[in-house]
Design a protein around this motif. Sequence first.
Motif, short mmCIF file in Angstrom:
data_model
loop_
_atom_site.label_atom_id
_atom_site.label_comp_id
_atom_site.label_asym_id
_atom_site.label_seq_id
_atom_site.Cartn_x
_atom_site.Cartn_y
_atom_site.Cartn_z
N GLU A 137 -31.04 20.04 -46.78
CA GLU A 137 -29.97 19.64 -45.87
C GLU A 137 -29.12 18.52 -46.48
OE1 GLU A 137 -30.56 18.36 -41.26
OE2 GLU A 137 -31.19 16.89 -42.75
N GLY A 138 -29.77 17.62 -47.22
CA GLY A 138 -29.04 16.59 -47.94
C GLY A 138 -28.45 15.47 -47.10
N LEU A 139 -29.00 15.25 -45.91
CA LEU A 139 -28.50 14.16 -45.07
C LEU A 139 -29.43 12.95 -45.12
CD1 LEU A 139 -27.48 16.27 -41.95
CD2 LEU A 139 -25.97 15.38 -43.75
N GLY A 140 -30.38 12.99 -46.04
CA GLY A 140 -31.28 11.84 -46.18
C GLY A 140 -32.38 11.78 -45.13
N ARG A 141 -32.62 12.87 -44.43
CA ARG A 141 -33.70 12.85 -43.44
C ARG A 141 -35.00 13.27 -44.11
NH1 ARG A 141 -31.75 15.56 -37.83
NH2 ARG A 141 -31.22 17.37 -39.13
N ASP A 142 -36.04 12.46 -43.98
CA ASP A 142 -37.34 12.84 -44.52
C ASP A 142 -38.17 13.52 -43.43
OD1 ASP A 142 -38.12 10.82 -42.85
OD2 ASP A 142 -38.82 9.47 -44.43
N GLU A 143 -39.42 13.81 -43.76
CA GLU A 143 -40.29 14.53 -42.81
C GLU A 143 -40.40 13.78 -41.48
OE1 GLU A 143 -44.00 14.69 -45.12
OE2 GLU A 143 -44.71 12.89 -44.06
N ASP A 144 -40.47 12.45 -41.55
CA ASP A 144 -40.63 11.69 -40.31
C ASP A 144 -39.35 11.64 -39.48
OD1 ASP A 144 -43.35 11.15 -40.59
OD2 ASP A 144 -42.96 9.44 -41.91
N ALA A 145 -38.22 11.52 -40.16
CA ALA A 145 -36.96 11.57 -39.42
C ALA A 145 -36.86 12.90 -38.66
CB ALA A 145 -35.78 11.42 -40.38
N LEU A 146 -37.30 13.96 -39.32
CA LEU A 146 -37.20 15.28 -38.68
C LEU A 146 -38.25 15.47 -37.59
CD1 LEU A 146 -36.35 17.37 -41.85
CD2 LEU A 146 -34.88 17.02 -39.85
N ALA A 147 -39.44 14.95 -37.80
CA ALA A 147 -40.49 15.15 -36.80
C ALA A 147 -40.29 14.25 -35.59
CB ALA A 147 -41.87 14.89 -37.41
N TYR A 148 -39.82 13.02 -35.84
CA TYR A 148 -39.85 12.01 -34.77
C TYR A 148 -38.49 11.70 -34.17
CZ TYR A 148 -44.69 11.22 -36.05
OH TYR A 148 -46.02 11.39 -36.27
N PHE A 149 -37.42 12.05 -34.87
CA PHE A 149 -36.12 11.65 -34.35
C PHE A 149 -35.17 12.82 -34.08
CE2 PHE A 149 -38.01 7.82 -36.01
CZ PHE A 149 -37.74 6.90 -35.00
N ARG A 150 -35.70 14.02 -34.06
CA ARG A 150 -34.90 15.13 -33.52
C ARG A 150 -35.15 15.22 -32.03
NH1 ARG A 150 -36.45 20.48 -36.26
NH2 ARG A 150 -38.31 19.24 -36.76
N SER A 151 -34.15 15.67 -31.29
CA SER A 151 -34.34 15.88 -29.86
C SER A 151 -34.75 17.34 -29.64
CB SER A 151 -33.08 15.54 -29.08
OG SER A 151 -32.03 16.40 -29.49
N GLU A 152 -35.18 17.60 -28.44
CA GLU A 152 -35.76 18.92 -28.13
C GLU A 152 -34.91 20.11 -28.60
OE1 GLU A 152 -37.37 19.21 -24.18
OE2 GLU A 152 -37.09 21.37 -24.14
N PRO A 153 -33.61 20.15 -28.30
CA PRO A 153 -32.84 21.34 -28.71
C PRO A 153 -32.68 21.48 -30.22
CG PRO A 153 -31.47 19.83 -27.39
CD PRO A 153 -32.83 19.24 -27.44
N GLU A 154 -33.09 20.46 -30.98
CA GLU A 154 -32.99 20.57 -32.44
C GLU A 154 -34.25 21.15 -33.07
OE1 GLU A 154 -30.43 16.86 -33.86
OE2 GLU A 154 -31.76 16.34 -32.20
N PHE A 155 -35.28 21.32 -32.29
CA PHE A 155 -36.51 21.93 -32.81
C PHE A 155 -36.35 23.45 -32.83
CE2 PHE A 155 -38.18 17.76 -32.42
CZ PHE A 155 -39.28 17.71 -33.28
N ARG A 156 -36.95 24.10 -33.83
CA ARG A 156 -36.72 25.52 -34.08
C ARG A 156 -37.99 26.36 -33.96
NH1 ARG A 156 -32.64 24.64 -32.79
NH2 ARG A 156 -30.65 24.41 -33.87
N ASN A 157 -39.05 25.79 -33.41
CA ASN A 157 -40.29 26.55 -33.27
C ASN A 157 -40.20 27.58 -32.15
OD1 ASN A 157 -40.40 23.73 -31.91
ND2 ASN A 157 -41.65 25.05 -30.60
N VAL A 158 -41.02 28.62 -32.25
CA VAL A 158 -41.13 29.58 -31.15
C VAL A 158 -41.80 28.90 -29.97
CG1 VAL A 158 -41.17 31.66 -32.56
CG2 VAL A 158 -43.33 30.46 -32.08
N ARG A 159 -41.56 29.45 -28.78
CA ARG A 159 -42.09 28.84 -27.56
C ARG A 159 -43.61 29.00 -27.43
NH1 ARG A 159 -38.25 31.49 -23.20
NH2 ARG A 159 -38.76 33.27 -24.55
N LEU A 160 -44.14 30.02 -28.09
CA LEU A 160 -45.58 30.28 -28.03
C LEU A 160 -46.42 29.05 -28.34
CD1 LEU A 160 -48.00 32.26 -28.09
CD2 LEU A 160 -47.37 32.85 -30.41
#
Lengths: 253, 253, 322, 322
Positions: free
Chosen positions: B60-83
């Motif tokens: 993505e190249g926006l400087g977000r590491d694993e923690d930025a993605l895990a902890y600072f995305r909001s719900e609609p930004e997550f891409r997992n299946v609902r299961l």
Amino acid sequence: TADLAAYCLMLGDDALILSQRLTEWVTCAHELEDEVALANIALDLLGQARMLLSRAGSVEGLGRDEDALAYFRSEPEFRNVRLVELPGGDFGRTTAALLVLSTWRLALLNRLVGSSDPVLSAIAAKAVKEVTYHREYAARWAVRLGDGTDYSAERLRSGFADVLPLVDELFTGHAVERRLAAAGVAVDSTELREEFDGVLAQVAEQALLRLPEVNRVGSVGGLAGRDGVHTEHFGYLLAEMQSLARADPEATW
Amino acid sequence: TADLAAYCLMLGDDALILSQRLTEWVTCAHELEDEVALANIALDLLGQARMLLSRAGSVEGLGRDEDALAYFRSEPEFRNVRLVELPGGDFGRTTAALLVLSTWRLALLNRLVGSSDPVLSAIAAKAVKEVTYHREYAARWAVRLGDGTDYSAERLRSGFADVLPLVDELFTGHAVERRLAAAGVAVDSTELREEFDGVLAQVAEQALLRLPEVNRVGSVGGLAGRDGVHTEHFGYLLAEMQSLARADPEATW
Amino acid sequence: MSTDEATVTDEERLYERFEATVEHDQRVEPRDWMPEGYRKTLVRQIAQHAHSEIIGMQPEGNWLTRAPSLRRKAILLAKVQDEAGHGLYLYSAAETLGVERSDLTEKLVARRQKYSSIFNYPALTFADIGVIGWLVDGAAIVNQVPLCRCSYGPYARAMIRICKEESFHQRQGYELLLTMMNGSERQRRDVRDAVDRWWWPSLMMFGPPDGDSPNTQQSMAWGIKRHTNDQLRQKFVDMTVPQADALGVTLPDSGLSYNAEREHYDFSEPDWEEFHRVLAGEGPCNTQRVERRRAAHEGGSWVREAAVAHAAKQAERGRAAV
Amino acid sequence: MSTDEATVTDEERLYERFEATVEHDQRVEPRDWMPEGYRKTLVRQIAQHAHSEIIGMQPEGNWLTRAPSLRRKAILLAKVQDEAGHGLYLYSAAETLGVERSDLTEKLVARRQKYSSIFNYPALTFADIGVIGWLVDGAAIVNQVPLCRCSYGPYARAMIRICKEESFHQRQGYELLLTMMNGSERQRRDVRDAVDRWWWPSLMMFGPPDGDSPNTQQSMAWGIKRHTNDQLRQKFVDMTVPQADALGVTLPDSGLSYNAEREHYDFSEPDWEEFHRVLAGEGPCNTQRVERRRAAHEGGSWVREAAVAHAAKQAERGRAAV
């Protein structure tokens, strides 16, 4: 005035957190009428919390309003007793917790009406009527459950077994309380014990309930809820309650 | 590359959220050996999530590491299946969910090893071994429960009744997948259905389980987990998972 | 003249009187004679309406413990509480038609009676709370205002009270959205996203197009319904589009435009296949909604049984004391 | 000579051999003869140690779902998993003494066997995770290193493996605290607060003062214990004070100072009344800890029963196929 702010937080946080726990019942109680009643009680307590937190914020003078105090304090900054943190989801436990807390709170509020602080006195005067109803509601259910079926009597007893270990904390007479009580502002909680025990014994008698013998839930080196030392349940409650407010601190609501 | 980042998030978020749900079992499973096993599976999935989220961040190249993605995305930004959002706490449901997800994921990973993206291919090669074990573990328990007592068979059936309504979402062939699959980077999930159905039927046979007939859990105007439209359970999971990271954004861990 | 013939004649006379009542916009009351079909239609409709209030508490209830300010928490809690109250009035209205509330609850949790399909969609952000107030309560009001003149007295009276509270809720919802649109970037994103998700289901709240709504004519003849589904839908769209403009959100329909000739907004057809799927049980939350109510009902049976047992003991003691 | 006398003489000879083994620092193995008191003491101690590993998972487990970075989550999950593993080795060691693990579990959940009292304190912030690693694992290591030379072979061997992992955990805990002390103001506050809460309970982990510890002499004679409680406590304090200085935290004891004459740190007495209250069941989390394990055990009985039933069916099929 640091004492006054702390005292308002104690009484406000008790109300806020118990309100939050009662709110969890809305949409999943045993009967619609009780969802309405529990929502009502939760609303009353929320109202009391808002007044007390606002008062704490203005006394403190750091520009924190009710929301700053409810949503942006961390766990050790909350001053509620640990009793109100007990997990919900069990109507026997909810009945016991509500009876205990509202019996204590009513005894306190009745005296707080005479506070030399006019704001606390006014808040107490309004809250007395509300908490009188809360106590009645809880006592009515305690009697129904205790004098209902064998199963419900056992559930009530088990609810009290969860709640009673945390009762002593209500009467420890925290240093803040005692200093303010000496100044005629607050109520020394150690004075409430007799009235509390009397009311509880009376309800227990009507409910045919023998209050179970339990081990106290001890403090941590002498510190407990009023000092910001809470239960492990509390962090989860706060995480949920504060999640949205903290997710978007720039937001206006 | 927006597609590649999104695809890494899909597979990474599936692993992260299922790992979180499995972690809830640690300290309260039926047997210590299973706490160890479930912790192991959760650790494997967490490891996969970390690699995939890191990869998503670097693509993505926006400087977000694993923690930025895990902890600072909001719900609609997550891409997992609902299961993977389904509440835990029921070992029948956990078994069904883990069997379904690991069967699907193994079929996918086996193909992803051949990805033209060397990072995805390497991640897949490592994960294949892990997810093979996860599937075996879940299948073994499905057979034990299904061919155990009448009660356990019913609990397994009920677990599948909760999980199966969300299975179709795994095979919808999201636009991102299809574009990347055409480029040889990703796997088109629609191709996995046959293998998945075969494995599931085989386990069901050994477990003497008739897969229950269920109503699908529909999408919201055609959108579901992969599009950021989740279940109501998910917000609570995220609130808890992200609470501390968000409470102190200046912290270093 | 046989007794049977006499009865028929009596019934004809009763039917005529009933028709006259309805025609003159007078109210049918519980003790009045009414045709069996009228009674059944009303029971079904009032029960469905009551269930909708109760199930409708859930999407909003999902945000009670997470409301982002204490003021919003109090507003939301009071609103959800009102909905429980609405459910209670409506169950009472249904009981005047000779059914038992406990029986209706059993039917709800056994999925043998329906509720408004919109509540099978999830409330995913706090913006949904605002949008439910604005669009869902808005659509409900359009549906319900005519019911205040419904031919069945208890239902009409319940609706008057309910409509008053609903418009209060609707204004609160719209006010929340205005605040959010003036807030952070994330808040605006959430509002837009929520509008996108709830717009079409809101249009579906008026039911299928008139051509597919076979019971409408009879309900209108009986004075239960006053307008067709499509008329109400049009009214809702006409009312809502300017509100969306004022809010600064775009409704997710490229076919939406003012038709100066009709003096109405044109708009596209909702996805009626989705509507029928949700109705058939395949919405995003159907199972979750009914299961939650069922779990509450079954999990709480010991509490209800205790209350009954205690009341019986008290009555016994009362008799013994006399 | 009666048979009884012969037996006594045999037993005397066995006892002498046992004493020689212990005296020469050789290992007693499961098949060897051992005095009943030795066996009982070991069973009690190993069971208590195993239970401590299992109950000790809970304070840390409380932060698994909320760990603030994925790396910390992985470290914590691996650590808690190791503790389950330690519990398993130790239950196996206890089983070599002729007891059943399931029986020990029953005793734990019925509160008939104890575990280390420190785990009756709550883990209230993530700093507690670091402090548990640093102080609690640190104290455990001081307690356990001598047990690697315990006279009972299976226990000694389990301890060697466990101690290796514990020192890894201890270093991870200390490293977390170093990171936190270099972090935000809130992190430093949380570390200081956690150190204040855990310091005294950590000192209590070595048990009551030697004067109040009647079993110590016998355990030392049997080669189970190598040092007295107070010796170990002193060792822990001497080891920990410089680490606290390096970390930049103040231990909550105004009586703490280096005594150049003794070449040890002087320190104050812990609140032994609190120690005895917690031991008697009145710590902040006693009920919660045991209840969680009991609920897991009872709530999971259907799963264990299914596994047993399935194994029996499989065995039946195996026999039928032969």
